[in-house]
Each structure stands twice: as structure tokens, then as C-alpha cells.
Design a protein around this motif. Structure first.
Motif, PDB file in Angstrom:
ATOM      1  N   TYR A   1       1.354  81.769  59.829  1.00  0.00           N
ATOM      2  CA  TYR A   1       0.918  81.458  61.192  1.00  0.00           C
ATOM      3  C   TYR A   1      -0.179  82.419  61.642  1.00  0.00           C
ATOM      4  O   TYR A   1      -1.185  82.001  62.213  1.00  0.00           O
ATOM      5  N   ASP A   2       0.012  83.706  61.372  1.00  0.00           N
ATOM      6  CA  ASP A   2      -1.004  84.695  61.739  1.00  0.00           C
ATOM      7  C   ASP A   2      -2.322  84.415  61.030  1.00  0.00           C
ATOM      8  O   ASP A   2      -3.393  84.526  61.625  1.00  0.00           O
TER       9      ASP A   2
ATOM     10  N   ARG B   1       6.476  77.314  64.980  1.00  0.00           N
ATOM     11  CA  ARG B   1       6.346  78.586  65.695  1.00  0.00           C
ATOM     12  C   ARG B   1       7.706  79.274  65.822  1.00  0.00           C
ATOM     13  O   ARG B   1       7.798  80.503  65.718  1.00  0.00           O
ATOM     14  N   GLU B   2       8.762  78.499  66.050  1.00  0.00           N
ATOM     15  CA  GLU B   2      10.109  79.076  66.127  1.00  0.00           C
ATOM     16  C   GLU B   2      10.540  79.633  64.777  1.00  0.00           C
ATOM     17  O   GLU B   2      11.179  80.681  64.700  1.00  0.00           O
ATOM     18  N   GLU B   3      10.180  78.917  63.708  1.00  0.00           N
ATOM     19  CA  GLU B   3      10.506  79.381  62.356  1.00  0.00           C
ATOM     20  C   GLU B   3       9.813  80.708  62.073  1.00  0.00           C
ATOM     21  O   GLU B   3      10.353  81.561  61.377  1.00  0.00           O
ATOM     22  N   CYS B   4       8.632  80.877  62.631  1.00  0.00           N
ATOM     23  CA  CYS B   4       7.879  82.114  62.426  1.00  0.00           C
ATOM     24  C   CYS B   4       8.615  83.325  62.999  1.00  0.00           C
ATOM     25  O   CYS B   4       8.387  84.454  62.555  1.00  0.00           O
ATOM     26  N   GLN B   5       9.472  83.092  63.978  1.00  0.00           N
ATOM     27  CA  GLN B   5      10.215  84.191  64.589  1.00  0.00           C
ATOM     28  C   GLN B   5      11.255  84.767  63.643  1.00  0.00           C
ATOM     29  O   GLN B   5      11.605  85.942  63.749  1.00  0.00           O
ATOM     30  N   THR B   6      11.749  83.945  62.711  1.00  0.00           N
ATOM     31  CA  THR B   6      12.817  84.401  61.822  1.00  0.00           C
ATOM     32  C   THR B   6      12.373  84.531  60.369  1.00  0.00           C
ATOM     33  O   THR B   6      13.025  85.212  59.594  1.00  0.00           O
ATOM     34  N   ASN B   7      11.271  83.899  60.004  1.00  0.00           N
ATOM     35  CA  ASN B   7      10.829  83.878  58.612  1.00  0.00           C
ATOM     36  C   ASN B   7       9.524  84.653  58.496  1.00  0.00           C
ATOM     37  O   ASN B   7       8.495  84.239  59.033  1.00  0.00           O
ATOM     38  N   ASP B   8       9.552  85.767  57.776  1.00  0.00           N
ATOM     39  CA  ASP B   8       8.358  86.607  57.638  1.00  0.00           C
ATOM     40  C   ASP B   8       7.215  85.871  56.953  1.00  0.00           C
ATOM     41  O   ASP B   8       6.052  86.044  57.310  1.00  0.00           O
TER      42      ASP B   8
ATOM     43  N   LYS C   1      -4.013  81.463  62.754  1.00  0.00           N
ATOM     44  CA  LYS C   1      -4.611  81.844  64.034  1.00  0.00           C
ATOM     45  C   LYS C   1      -5.913  82.609  63.815  1.00  0.00           C
ATOM     46  O   LYS C   1      -6.914  82.350  64.477  1.00  0.00           O
TER      47      LYS C   1
ATOM     48  N   GLN D   1       5.677  83.572  59.405  1.00  0.00           N
ATOM     49  CA  GLN D   1       4.932  84.362  60.391  1.00  0.00           C
ATOM     50  C   GLN D   1       3.576  84.780  59.832  1.00  0.00           C
ATOM     51  O   GLN D   1       2.560  84.697  60.521  1.00  0.00           O
TER      52      GLN D   1
END
Length: 97
Positions: free
Chosen positions: A62-63, A49-56, A66, A59
Motif C-alpha cells: 500500500y505504501d 486498507r484494513e488488511e494493511c493494518q494487520t499485514n506488514d 501511494k 502495508q
């Protein structure tokens, strides 16, 4: 007795995280099936989840997971409703005869 920490391949970690986030598998179930502690899976999920903040790309992945999980839950609910309606229709069809 102190256990030595075990090294897990990044692909293995990603697979476990995907099973948890994408398919909605529980930490307990995954821990038992793969012999990994729940804490490790939780940490790997947090890192993802933290990686998703910096890696498009992460992200987007992850989306997608979900949304996929949400759609699976919605499908299961609709299937339950459909089964109920089929049973109700069969019941009332017998009552009419």
C-alpha cells in the motif's frame, strides 16, 4: 428486480484495487471498464486498507502504491512546467531575432 451478487476471484479484486490505488484510476472508469459496481470497488479498497493494518506485506504494498501515485502526479506536473518553459524559450528566442 433483485440482482444476484457475483463472486469475484481475489486476484481480480486485487488487480482492480491496484489500478485504483497505484495508477490513480477512478472508480467510475474502472466500473465501466470491468463491469463492476463502484460500491464493490470501494468496499474492496476499504478491505485492502484494513488488511494493511494487520499485514506488514500488504502495508508495504500500500505504501508503495501511494508513493508511486504521488510520483506520477509530480512527474506530470514537472512535464507540464517543462513544456511551458520550452514554449517560453522558443517565444523569446524569436523575439530576440
Amino acid at each position: 428486480m433483485l440482482q444476484m451478487s457475483q463472486y469475484y476471484e481475489p486476484e481480480f479484486k486485487k488487480k482492480i484495487v491496484h489500478l485504483h490505488l497505484k495508477e490513480g484510476r477512478t472508480l467510475k472508469g474502472l466500473a465501466e471498464e470491468y463491469g463492476v459496481s463502484k460500491a464493490s470497488i470501494s468496499i474492496w479498497t476499504k478491505q485492502f486498507r484494513e488488511e494493511c493494518q494487520t499485514n506488514d506485506e500488504a502495508q508495504a504494498d500500500y505504501d508503495y502504491m501511494k508513493e508511486n501515485l504521488q510520483l506520477k502526479k509530480q512527474l506530470a506536473e514537472l512535464q507540464k512546467e517543462n513544456d511551458f518553459l520550452k514554449k517560453a524559450a522558443a517565444f523569446f528566442a524569436k523575439e530576440i531575432d
